[in-house]
Design an enzyme around this catalytic site. Structure first.
Site, mmCIF file in Angstrom:
data_model
loop_
_atom_site.group_PDB
_atom_site.id
_atom_site.type_symbol
_atom_site.label_atom_id
_atom_site.label_comp_id
_atom_site.label_asym_id
_atom_site.label_seq_id
_atom_site.Cartn_x
_atom_site.Cartn_y
_atom_site.Cartn_z
ATOM 1 N N ARG A 220 5.824 8.146 -1.502
ATOM 2 C CA ARG A 220 6.072 7.650 -0.149
ATOM 3 C C ARG A 220 4.713 7.936 0.418
ATOM 4 N NH1 ARG A 220 11.092 7.081 1.665
ATOM 5 N NH2 ARG A 220 10.500 7.234 3.825
ATOM 6 N N GLU B 297 2.211 -13.890 -11.514
ATOM 7 C CA GLU B 297 1.956 -12.291 -11.860
ATOM 8 C C GLU B 297 3.116 -11.593 -12.463
ATOM 9 O OE1 GLU B 297 1.902 -11.366 -7.232
ATOM 10 O OE2 GLU B 297 0.397 -10.319 -8.525
ATOM 11 N N LYS C 279 -2.819 -2.428 -9.083
ATOM 12 C CA LYS C 279 -2.529 -2.534 -7.735
ATOM 13 C C LYS C 279 -3.831 -2.689 -6.740
ATOM 14 C CE LYS C 279 0.180 -2.497 -4.313
ATOM 15 N NZ LYS C 279 0.820 -3.922 -3.987
ATOM 16 N N TRP D 196 1.195 9.702 4.537
ATOM 17 C CA TRP D 196 0.690 8.558 4.511
ATOM 18 C C TRP D 196 0.189 8.016 6.039
ATOM 19 C CZ3 TRP D 196 1.300 3.257 6.046
ATOM 20 C CH2 TRP D 196 0.456 2.550 5.295
ATOM 21 N N HIS E 113 -2.260 -37.706 -5.081
ATOM 22 C CA HIS E 113 -3.669 -37.801 -5.567
ATOM 23 C C HIS E 113 -4.003 -37.334 -6.756
ATOM 24 C CE1 HIS E 113 -4.519 -39.410 -1.623
ATOM 25 N NE2 HIS E 113 -3.944 -38.120 -0.842
ATOM 26 N N ASN F 77 8.276 11.903 10.068
ATOM 27 C CA ASN F 77 7.962 10.392 9.256
ATOM 28 C C ASN F 77 8.089 9.158 10.380
ATOM 29 O OD1 ASN F 77 7.837 8.275 7.678
ATOM 30 N ND2 ASN F 77 9.799 8.370 6.808
ATOM 31 N N GLY F 78 7.203 8.400 10.664
ATOM 32 C CA GLY F 78 7.718 7.435 11.639
ATOM 33 C C GLY F 78 6.438 7.322 12.479
ATOM 34 N N CYS G 265 5.709 8.153 5.205
ATOM 35 C CA CYS G 265 5.533 9.679 4.851
ATOM 36 C C CYS G 265 6.898 10.158 4.215
ATOM 37 C CB CYS G 265 5.038 10.612 6.019
ATOM 38 S SG CYS G 265 3.762 10.050 6.801
ATOM 39 N N GLU H 6 1.820 -18.971 -2.505
ATOM 40 C CA GLU H 6 2.403 -17.539 -2.534
ATOM 41 C C GLU H 6 3.491 -17.368 -3.601
ATOM 42 O OE1 GLU H 6 1.057 -14.697 -2.503
ATOM 43 O OE2 GLU H 6 2.796 -13.564 -2.081
ATOM 44 N N LYS I 9 3.455 -15.444 -6.877
ATOM 45 C CA LYS I 9 4.488 -14.486 -7.461
ATOM 46 C C LYS I 9 5.262 -14.744 -8.720
ATOM 47 C CE LYS I 9 3.904 -11.842 -5.150
ATOM 48 N NZ LYS I 9 2.949 -11.732 -4.106
HETATM 49 C C1 F6R Z 1 -0.425 -10.264 -5.519
HETATM 50 C C2 F6R Z 1 -1.452 -9.361 -5.323
HETATM 51 C C3 F6R Z 1 -2.753 -9.594 -5.125
HETATM 52 C C4 F6R Z 1 -3.571 -8.715 -4.052
HETATM 53 C C5 F6R Z 1 -4.924 -8.766 -4.086
HETATM 54 C C6 F6R Z 1 -5.669 -8.203 -2.805
HETATM 55 O O1 F6R Z 1 0.844 -9.866 -5.387
HETATM 56 O O2 F6R Z 1 -1.072 -7.949 -4.728
HETATM 57 O O3 F6R Z 1 -3.137 -10.709 -5.250
HETATM 58 O O4 F6R Z 1 -3.130 -9.471 -2.816
HETATM 59 O O5 F6R Z 1 -5.439 -8.402 -5.248
HETATM 60 O O6 F6R Z 1 -5.430 -6.809 -2.524
HETATM 61 P P1 F6R Z 1 -5.446 -6.390 -1.236
HETATM 62 O O7 F6R Z 1 -4.748 -6.895 -0.197
HETATM 63 O O8 F6R Z 1 -5.357 -4.710 -1.472
HETATM 64 O O9 F6R Z 1 -7.000 -6.483 -0.797
#
Ligand code: F6R
Length: 626
Positions: free
Chosen positions: A27, A507, A621, A76, A523, A102-103, A2, A500, A504
């Site tokens: 935040r 994307e 996001k 938050w 294979h 916050n915490g 927060c 992963e 990274k």
């Molecule tokens: C990759 C990324 C996406 C999310 C995916 C699921 O860096 O951020 O692959 O992991 O869209 O999103 P959540 O976790 O919000 O369900």
């Protein structure tokens, strides 16, 4: 995570607080509020469920306030859903004391129970409200029962400080907390323990906030409070004390950040800031949920009945993207305790859903808690009779409302589109859950559980060590910045981390990258290796190390430029052209560490390509479409 803010000075207090909250909204922004002292010894208190703009509309009509102390908060949610009742500031029973926080207060259930027994009434579900009632209780003790008696300003301020000091000394967990008392209308008292707190020294008054962005418009002169500090803030003075009441010297610093840099804590991108926040994020996830001393795992808020955990026939993970990689690690952790597990992309789940029954626990992992594919998968699983456990970062999200149980990852809002700290929080949550389940099912005895928990709580320090190697990781990444294809390989616990690492890069750098199970190379995928192709192998200590080493040698023999992520023990065995060394941990915990250099590697490749790292093209996001 927060945001808290506070101001006392000759400016219009409402304006300064609202401005600060707007800057702190990154935040968290599910609800917000401010409290400020009036000249007549009363308080103004405004709280709204929603954004700061709503709060601004609510307070704009009131008379100007100058010289009086005020505090504000943008929330938050961690304890209690986002709502006006749970929004800060929180008041005591008299309505004269207010706090923002916050915490996470770990020991709040016990403190709250005692306070209720001694007659305090609570109006919210938050851990924070405990703090204000504690201050009230201490103040009553100091003043001999009632603190309504008239007294000189100096005595009131001394009593307020003493009550605040005693109250914060009783708190366990993390907090940046600020309080005001209507009887000392020109005073703010703040304290810090494991949550950020900065105190600003201005020409027209002084400030207290979670970060400097809240008051950067007014001053660049700041004190960075340390853990265990109490700051006593008036219009013309700032004094520091420890929790025992001894005075402290703190250094005034002139900062050079602009507002955008301040929000990012001085980092160039939220992604890099969030990578660096991972030790704290993991600490928050683990806080109060592991008890290494007695070998037991306690998840107070979870509430899954032991008989259900004992009788479970299978666990089915559903998730998307990075969260799915956490699920794949989860499968391997639970699997190592003999619990049958399956993981499926949420978007590919329908056919499996039909095979579930009441003896299945579906663990749905989602940072946002709003990913539509995951929510639909959960609905399908429920229809088949399965119970649902949500592992999410977002309190009150749709996923939590559609699940039987929830475990919050408590990482704070993640702003960079590429998930980093939320992934670590998801992994840490799965370690807690797996340990908890294994103890209940009898596959982890007391001493093994104690060892397991002891390894878990060491992870934040190991992560810090890797982050300290940033320069070297950056240099290594820059040598690969012109590459157009990357292959990431590993085995077992680190196979999902290879996926992963590749995700990274894809994307945020828009470069082709593949993650593969190292054993699969022969294979097919080995055919794509050409001279100079980067192959990134996670080669940490494990019974499979020799096999991974063999896969690296096969790649090298075909001309690949091999980078190995090694630990202190495997470094001597793994053969590669480049190395990034991380601390040794037992293999089961290694995904928590191996992913960190890969996040940084991707970040620095994207940086050298000039990509829009926090907002990569074509991505959002939160993915709320199918
Ligand atoms: C990759 C990324 C996406 C999310 C995916 C699921 O860096 O951020 O692959 O992991 O869209 O999103 P959540 O976790 O919000 O369900």
């Amino acid at each position: 995570m927060c945001g808290i803010t506070g101001y006392v000075g000759s400016r219009q207090t409402d304006d300064v607080l609202i401005e600060g909250l707007c800057r702190l909204e990154y935040r968290g922004y599910d609800s917000c509020g401010i409290a400020l002292a009036q000249k007549n010894g009363k308080l103004y208190l405004n709280r709204v469920s929603g954004r700061v703009q709503l709060l601004k509309n609510q307070v704009k009509e009131r008379p100007p306030q100058h010289g009086m102390a005020g505090i504000g908060h943008t929330r938050w949610a961690t304890h209690g859903a986002p709502s006006e009742e749970n929004a800060h500031p929180h008041t005591d029973c008299t309505g004269e004391l207010v706090v923002v926080h916050n915490g996470i207060i770990e020991n709040y259930p016990g403190l709250k129970e005692n306070l209720i027994d001694s007659g305090h009434s609570f109006r919210s579900e938050t851990d924070t409200e405990t703090i204000v009632h504690l201050i009230e209780a201490e103040l009553k003790k100091i003043c001999g029962g009632s603190f309504r008696k008239k007294a000189p300003a100096e005595t009131l301020e001394r009593n307020f400080f003493e009550a605040f000091r005693r109250a914060v000394s009783k708190l366990e967990g993390s907090f940046a907390v600020s309080a005001i008392w209507s009887r000392c209308p020109e005073l703010i008292i703040s304290a810090r323990m494991h949550s950020p707190l900065v105190i600003g020294k201005g020409k027209d008054g002084n400030f207290s906030a979670s970060d400097v962005s809240a008051f950067l418009k007014y001053t660049k002169q700041v004190y960075f409070a340390e853990d265990g500090d109490i700051a006593v803030i008036k219009k013309d003075s700032i004094l520091f004390y420890d929790f025992k009441g001894n005075t402290l010297e703190r250094k005034l610093t002139e900062i050079e950040w602009d507002a955008a840099m301040a929000e990012k804590g001085g980092y160039d991108h939220f992604m890099l800031k969030e990578i660096h926040e991972q030790p704290a994020a993991v600490e928050n996830t683990l806080r109060g949920r592991t008890m290494p001393m007695d070998g037991d795992f306690v998840i107070r808020e979870l509430g899954i009945p032991s008989y259900f955990i004992k009788s479970l026939e299978q666990i089915q993970f559903v998730a998307c993207g990075t969260a799915n990689h956490a699920a794949l690690v989860g499968c391997r952790i639970f699997g190592s305790f003999g619990i049958p597990c399956f993981a499926e992309f949420a978007s590919e789940f329908s056919d499996r859903a039909k095979m579930l029954n009441g003896k299945t626990l579906v663990i749905a992992i989602s940072q946002s808690g709003e990913t539509l594919d995951t929510i639909i998968a959960v609905r399908e699983a429920r229809a088949a009779g399965a119970k649902i456990l949500a592992v999410t970062n977002t309190v009150g999200s749709t996923l939590t409302r559609e699940s039987d149980y929830t475990l919050y990852t408590r990482c704070g809002p993640e702003i960079g589109v590429a998930s980093t700290k939320a992934f670590l929080g998801q992994l840490a949550s799965l370690y807690i859950l797996a340990g908890h389940f294994a103890v209940i099912r009898g596959t982890l005895d007391d001493s093994q559980a104690e060892e397991y928990a002891a390894e878990l709580v060491k992870l934040p320090r190991h992560i810090e060590k890797i982050l300290a190697d940033e320069k070297n990781i950056r240099k290594t990444a820059e040598t690969f910045s012109k590459s157009e294809h990357f292959l990431f390989i590993s085995r077992r616990f680190n196979y999902p981390i290879a996926l992963e690492g590749a995700l990274k890069i894809k994307e945020i750098s828009y470069v082709h990258a593949e993650g593969y199970a190292a054993g699969e190379m022969k294979h097919g995928p080995i055919a794509i290796i050409y001279p100079g192709m980067p192959v990134i192998a996670i080669a940490v200590s494990s019974e499979n190390l020799e096999l991974v080493n063999g896969n690296m040698a096969e790649s090298k023999a075909r001309g690949a430029d091999v980078l190995a992520i090694v630990d202190e023990k495997s470094a001597a065995i793994a053969k590669a052209a480049h190395y990034i060394k991380i601390p040794y941990v037992p293999e089961i915990f290694s995904p928590m560490l191996t992913v960190i250099p890969l996040q940084m590697f991707a970040y620095y490749i994207a940086l050298s390509k000039g990509c829009d790292i926090d907002k990569p093209r074509n991505l959002a996001k939160s993915v709320t479409v199918r």
